[in-house]
Design a protein around this motif. Structure first.
Motif, PDB file in Angstrom:
ATOM      1  N   PHE A 131      20.423  83.284  26.738  1.00 39.05           N
ATOM      2  CA  PHE A 131      21.584  82.224  27.066  1.00 39.05           C
ATOM      3  C   PHE A 131      22.927  82.481  27.148  1.00 39.05           C
ATOM      4  O   PHE A 131      23.188  81.932  25.670  1.00 39.05           O
ATOM      5  CB  PHE A 131      20.757  80.535  26.105  1.00 39.05           C
ATOM      6  N   PRO A 132      23.236  83.225  27.799  1.00 39.07           N
ATOM      7  CA  PRO A 132      24.731  83.758  27.032  1.00 39.07           C
ATOM      8  C   PRO A 132      26.016  82.352  28.201  1.00 39.07           C
ATOM      9  O   PRO A 132      25.401  81.627  28.693  1.00 39.07           O
ATOM     10  CB  PRO A 132      24.965  84.764  28.793  1.00 39.07           C
ATOM     11  N   HIS A 133      26.727  82.338  26.685  1.00 41.33           N
ATOM     12  CA  HIS A 133      27.458  80.767  27.256  1.00 41.33           C
ATOM     13  C   HIS A 133      28.454  81.336  26.856  1.00 41.33           C
ATOM     14  O   HIS A 133      28.515  81.707  25.406  1.00 41.33           O
ATOM     15  CB  HIS A 133      26.281  79.693  26.297  1.00 41.33           C
ATOM     16  N   GLY A 134      29.434  79.860  26.462  1.00 38.66           N
ATOM     17  CA  GLY A 134      31.247  79.953  25.716  1.00 38.66           C
ATOM     18  C   GLY A 134      31.566  81.451  26.516  1.00 38.66           C
ATOM     19  O   GLY A 134      31.937  81.991  27.012  1.00 38.66           O
ATOM     20  N   GLU A 135      31.843  82.079  24.718  1.00 41.96           N
ATOM     21  CA  GLU A 135      33.582  82.516  25.289  1.00 41.96           C
ATOM     22  C   GLU A 135      32.522  84.133  25.630  1.00 41.96           C
ATOM     23  O   GLU A 135      33.608  85.228  25.283  1.00 41.96           O
ATOM     24  CB  GLU A 135      33.553  83.328  23.609  1.00 41.96           C
ATOM     25  N   ASP A 136      31.351  83.877  26.064  1.00 37.16           N
ATOM     26  CA  ASP A 136      30.246  85.237  26.483  1.00 37.16           C
ATOM     27  C   ASP A 136      30.884  85.251  27.442  1.00 37.16           C
ATOM     28  O   ASP A 136      30.560  86.889  28.113  1.00 37.16           O
ATOM     29  CB  ASP A 136      29.225  85.303  26.749  1.00 37.16           C
ATOM     30  N   PHE A 137      31.522  84.131  28.489  1.00 35.14           N
ATOM     31  CA  PHE A 137      32.212  84.169  29.687  1.00 35.14           C
ATOM     32  C   PHE A 137      33.475  84.243  29.380  1.00 35.14           C
ATOM     33  O   PHE A 137      34.356  84.236  30.581  1.00 35.14           O
ATOM     34  CB  PHE A 137      31.739  83.836  30.231  1.00 35.14           C
ATOM     35  N   ARG A 138      34.041  84.650  28.403  1.00 35.34           N
ATOM     36  CA  ARG A 138      35.750  84.501  27.769  1.00 35.34           C
ATOM     37  C   ARG A 138      36.342  83.205  28.015  1.00 35.34           C
ATOM     38  O   ARG A 138      37.656  82.750  28.686  1.00 35.34           O
ATOM     39  CB  ARG A 138      36.066  85.591  28.744  1.00 35.34           C
ATOM     40  N   GLY A 139      35.155  82.435  28.229  1.00 39.07           N
ATOM     41  CA  GLY A 139      35.742  81.309  28.890  1.00 39.07           C
ATOM     42  C   GLY A 139      35.468  80.470  30.037  1.00 39.07           C
ATOM     43  O   GLY A 139      35.721  79.124  30.306  1.00 39.07           O
ATOM     44  N   LEU A 140      35.931  81.513  31.416  1.00 32.74           N
ATOM     45  CA  LEU A 140      36.035  81.771  32.942  1.00 32.74           C
ATOM     46  C   LEU A 140      33.913  80.297  32.541  1.00 32.74           C
ATOM     47  O   LEU A 140      33.330  80.815  32.283  1.00 32.74           O
ATOM     48  CB  LEU A 140      36.087  82.734  33.225  1.00 32.74           C
ATOM     49  N   ARG A 141      35.048  79.656  33.451  1.00 35.81           N
ATOM     50  CA  ARG A 141      33.361  78.443  34.165  1.00 35.81           C
ATOM     51  C   ARG A 141      33.032  79.302  35.454  1.00 35.81           C
ATOM     52  O   ARG A 141      33.127  79.963  36.353  1.00 35.81           O
ATOM     53  CB  ARG A 141      33.513  77.416  34.626  1.00 35.81           C
ATOM     54  N   VAL A 142      31.074  79.529  35.007  1.00 37.63           N
ATOM     55  CA  VAL A 142      30.519  80.657  36.267  1.00 37.63           C
ATOM     56  C   VAL A 142      29.972  79.521  37.028  1.00 37.63           C
ATOM     57  O   VAL A 142      29.082  78.266  36.902  1.00 37.63           O
ATOM     58  CB  VAL A 142      29.645  80.692  35.195  1.00 37.63           C
ATOM     59  N   HIS A 143      29.808  79.672  38.432  1.00 43.49           N
ATOM     60  CA  HIS A 143      29.298  78.981  39.288  1.00 43.49           C
ATOM     61  C   HIS A 143      27.720  79.891  39.861  1.00 43.49           C
ATOM     62  O   HIS A 143      27.120  78.916  39.820  1.00 43.49           O
ATOM     63  CB  HIS A 143      30.825  78.983  39.955  1.00 43.49           C
ATOM     64  N   GLN A 144      28.550  79.977  40.485  1.00 41.97           N
ATOM     65  CA  GLN A 144      26.418  81.047  41.351  1.00 41.97           C
ATOM     66  C   GLN A 144      26.363  82.117  41.075  1.00 41.97           C
ATOM     67  O   GLN A 144      27.325  83.097  40.640  1.00 41.97           O
ATOM     68  CB  GLN A 144      27.066  80.706  43.155  1.00 41.97           C
ATOM     69  N   THR A 145      24.669  83.003  41.022  1.00 39.97           N
ATOM     70  CA  THR A 145      24.152  83.829  40.440  1.00 39.97           C
ATOM     71  C   THR A 145      23.918  84.343  41.640  1.00 39.97           C
ATOM     72  O   THR A 145      23.254  84.051  42.916  1.00 39.97           O
ATOM     73  CB  THR A 145      23.270  83.464  39.710  1.00 39.97           C
ATOM     74  N   ARG A 146      23.901  85.751  42.301  1.00 38.23           N
ATOM     75  CA  ARG A 146      23.131  86.613  42.664  1.00 38.23           C
ATOM     76  C   ARG A 146      22.292  87.215  41.975  1.00 38.23           C
ATOM     77  O   ARG A 146      22.876  88.465  41.500  1.00 38.23           O
ATOM     78  CB  ARG A 146      24.672  87.124  43.961  1.00 38.23           C
ATOM     79  N   LEU A 147      21.414  88.455  42.890  1.00 33.17           N
ATOM     80  CA  LEU A 147      20.694  89.075  41.406  1.00 33.17           C
ATOM     81  C   LEU A 147      21.074  90.186  42.628  1.00 33.17           C
ATOM     82  O   LEU A 147      20.786  90.842  43.376  1.00 33.17           O
ATOM     83  CB  LEU A 147      19.071  88.701  42.147  1.00 33.17           C
ATOM     84  N   GLN A 148      20.930  91.865  41.887  1.00 29.29           N
ATOM     85  CA  GLN A 148      20.266  93.216  42.111  1.00 29.29           C
ATOM     86  C   GLN A 148      18.759  92.966  43.310  1.00 29.29           C
ATOM     87  O   GLN A 148      18.404  92.252  42.556  1.00 29.29           O
ATOM     88  CB  GLN A 148      20.214  93.960  41.198  1.00 29.29           C
ATOM     89  N   GLY A 149      19.320  93.596  44.979  1.00 24.30           N
ATOM     90  CA  GLY A 149      18.110  93.621  45.818  1.00 24.30           C
ATOM     91  C   GLY A 149      18.201  92.607  45.935  1.00 24.30           C
ATOM     92  O   GLY A 149      17.278  92.533  46.653  1.00 24.30           O
ATOM     93  N   GLY A 150      19.342  91.274  46.002  1.00 18.59           N
ATOM     94  CA  GLY A 150      18.380  90.186  46.719  1.00 18.59           C
ATOM     95  C   GLY A 150      17.827  89.072  46.119  1.00 18.59           C
ATOM     96  O   GLY A 150      17.693  89.473  45.014  1.00 18.59           O
TER      97      GLY A 150
END
Length: 493
Positions: free
Chosen positions: A464-483
């Motif tokens: 559950f990474p959240h908040g300042e784990d992302f330097r406060g940037l809002r996260v949108h889409q996710t892609r996975l290694q290998g598809g």
């Protein structure tokens, strides 16, 4: 340790002066093992060890970034941010993004040695396209090329790039607007498979199509499908109540001849069904059906999922197969945009179909709920589980942080190839975030474990990474290694 790279404008040619080509990176001629001939091959492949996310700064005071997160449960850094690679400018609003090649590249012309290696990340507001190389270190992608808005405008006549997929003849990049941000029509730009240079507009005869959003296909049947949101002026500042109640946003599907870009059919779902967004065709390459998500009905604030299918006469039809009702709420709990309605609309803003075509996931960003449906019979989905996180009024905490009310809700949903892991992010689009979550969106990424036998969803307490784990940037889409389930299409059964 989280690191951050800020990379300036890279050269557009290699040191010899020749245009950069991806096939130069694979001189042995070996096929990329992450390009799978069949859905069954993809399901049986090793699980992803990394996830890539895009993050954006709503204030446009800091660079947006491509973020790497550890998804290997045996790793000491499991569930943690490993790396953040900044883009050079400000205000891009990285949104959707994708791989340069997917499994369907095995049947495409134009690939000398296809390799799932580069991540192409469009800026929805800037119309700038960034190309990241995941070699030699997949955990630390490097920015290697930037395509400026002028190239997209001059060569294809488009702006506001949104969704991309590796397709026949090139990378198909859907765009909301016309050249230089004008109101269009929007459409699809075609990029070179290997240099990523903009080639042209994909459409040769667009017929009645004017609004754009997603693009997908039935590869073996030479059919493309597109959906509708709105033009730049319609979406730039969020949902416009006059346009919404006037039923002016997109409410149709379009079917095309894939190889020629020729429009074949417009399929209107009815103008009460506003904003037909995400498309998820069946992964079975012999199938001619798929699901489309509709954000809201102006009749009752419900959201819906529709199934399209090709009939014996070659025409496509669509039928609503899932309806999610609005939830009553007290006026003082609602943001200004919803106070007149006295309810929280579900706002279905993403859907995802498992690679075996059995499980459908539906994000209700407004109410803060992810729904799981068994679609073994795709004409009659059966809900099997749901999980609540965030929500406009509920602010349901994650069980890993029970004292932290969450902003946003399940929005972009990504599914592993084997269907056992579901990844959720909580930001939709900066202007919509402001309207529906006016207190701000504090970023989070959640992972759910899915029961692929009987149905069921369980939040992973370790992830559950959240908040300042992302330097406060809002996260949108996710892609996975290998598809992953929403970016791969297959050539063979």
């Amino acid at each position: 340790m989280t690191t951050s790279d800020h990379v300036g404008q890279p050269p557009l040619t290699d040191p010899t002066g020749h245009a950069h080509r991806t096939d130069q990176a694979n001189p042995s001629g070996h096929t990329d093992p992450t390009l799978y001939r069949t859905p069954a091959d993809a399901i049986a492949a090793p699980p992803e060890k990394l996830a890539y996310l895009v993050g954006f700064d709503r204030s446009a005071q800091r660079p947006d970034a491509l973020i790497t997160v550890d998804t290997d449960p045996e790793s000491s850094s499991y569930g943690r941010v490993l790396h953040m690679a900044d883009v050079p400018g400000l205000g891009d609003e990285l949104h959707h993004f994708g791989w340069n090649a997917c499994s369907s590249a095995l049947a495409h012309e134009g690939h000398h040695q296809p390799e799932r290696r580069y991540l192409l990340t469009p800026g929805l507001r800037s119309s700038r396209l960034h190309v990241f190389d995941t070699h030699p270190d997949p955990a630390r992608p490097r920015l290697v090329k930037v395509i400026e808005p002028a190239e997209l405008a001059d060569k294809a006549g488009y702006s506001r790039p949104h969704t991309l997929h590796c397709g026949p003849g090139g990378v198909l990049l859907s765009c909301l607007g016309g050249a230089h941000g004008n109101d269009g029509p929007g459409g699809v730009a075609l990029l070179d498979h290997e240099t990523f240079d903009v080639l042209r507009a994909w459409e040769t005869d667009r017929g009645p199509q004017r609004l754009a959003y997603d693009v997908w296909w039935h590869l073996q049947h030479n059919i493309a499908v597109t959906s509708e949101w709105g033009t730049p002026s319609m979406v730039e500042n969020g949902v416009d109540p006059e346009l919404l109640l006037g039923r002016s946003y997109g409410h149709a599907l379009h079917f095309w001849e894939l190889d020629s870009g020729r429009h074949l059919q417009r399929l209107d779902l009815g103008d009460e069904h506003q904003m037909v967004l995400e498309l998820r065709p069946a992964h079975d390459p012999a199938a001619t059906w798929g699901f489309a998500g509709v954000v809201v009905s102006v009749a009752d604030l419900s959201a819906s999922v529709w199934r399209w299918q090709r009939e014996d006469d070659g025409r496509f039809t669509a039928r609503k197969v899932i309806t999610i009702p609005a939830e009553p709420a007290k006026e003082d709990e609602l943001p200004p945009a919803l106070k007149p309605f006295g309810a929280v609309p579900p706002l279905v803003t993403d859907i995802n179909l498992s690679v075996d075509d059995r499980w459908l996931y539906v994000s209700a960003w407004g109410t803060g709920e992810l729904h799981q449906y068994d679609v073994s019979d795709p004409a009659h989905p059966r809900r099997t589980a749901s999980v609540r996180l965030g929500g406009i009024t509920a602010r349901q905490p994650h069980p890993a942080a029970p004292g932290l009310p969450l902003t946003g809700g399940p929005q972009m949903v990504e599914l592993s190839r084997d269907g056992r892991r579901v990844y959720l992010t909580n930001s939709l689009y900066g202007a919509w975030d402001d309207q529906f979550y006016p207190d701000g969106i504090h970023p989070w990424l959640a992972k759910l474990d899915a029961d692929t036998e009987n149905g069921g969803l369980t939040p992973d307490l370790r992830f559950f990474p959240h908040g300042e784990d992302f330097r406060g940037l809002r996260v949108h889409q996710t892609r996975l290694q290998g598809g992953d389930a929403s970016s791969d299409s297959y050539c063979y059964r």
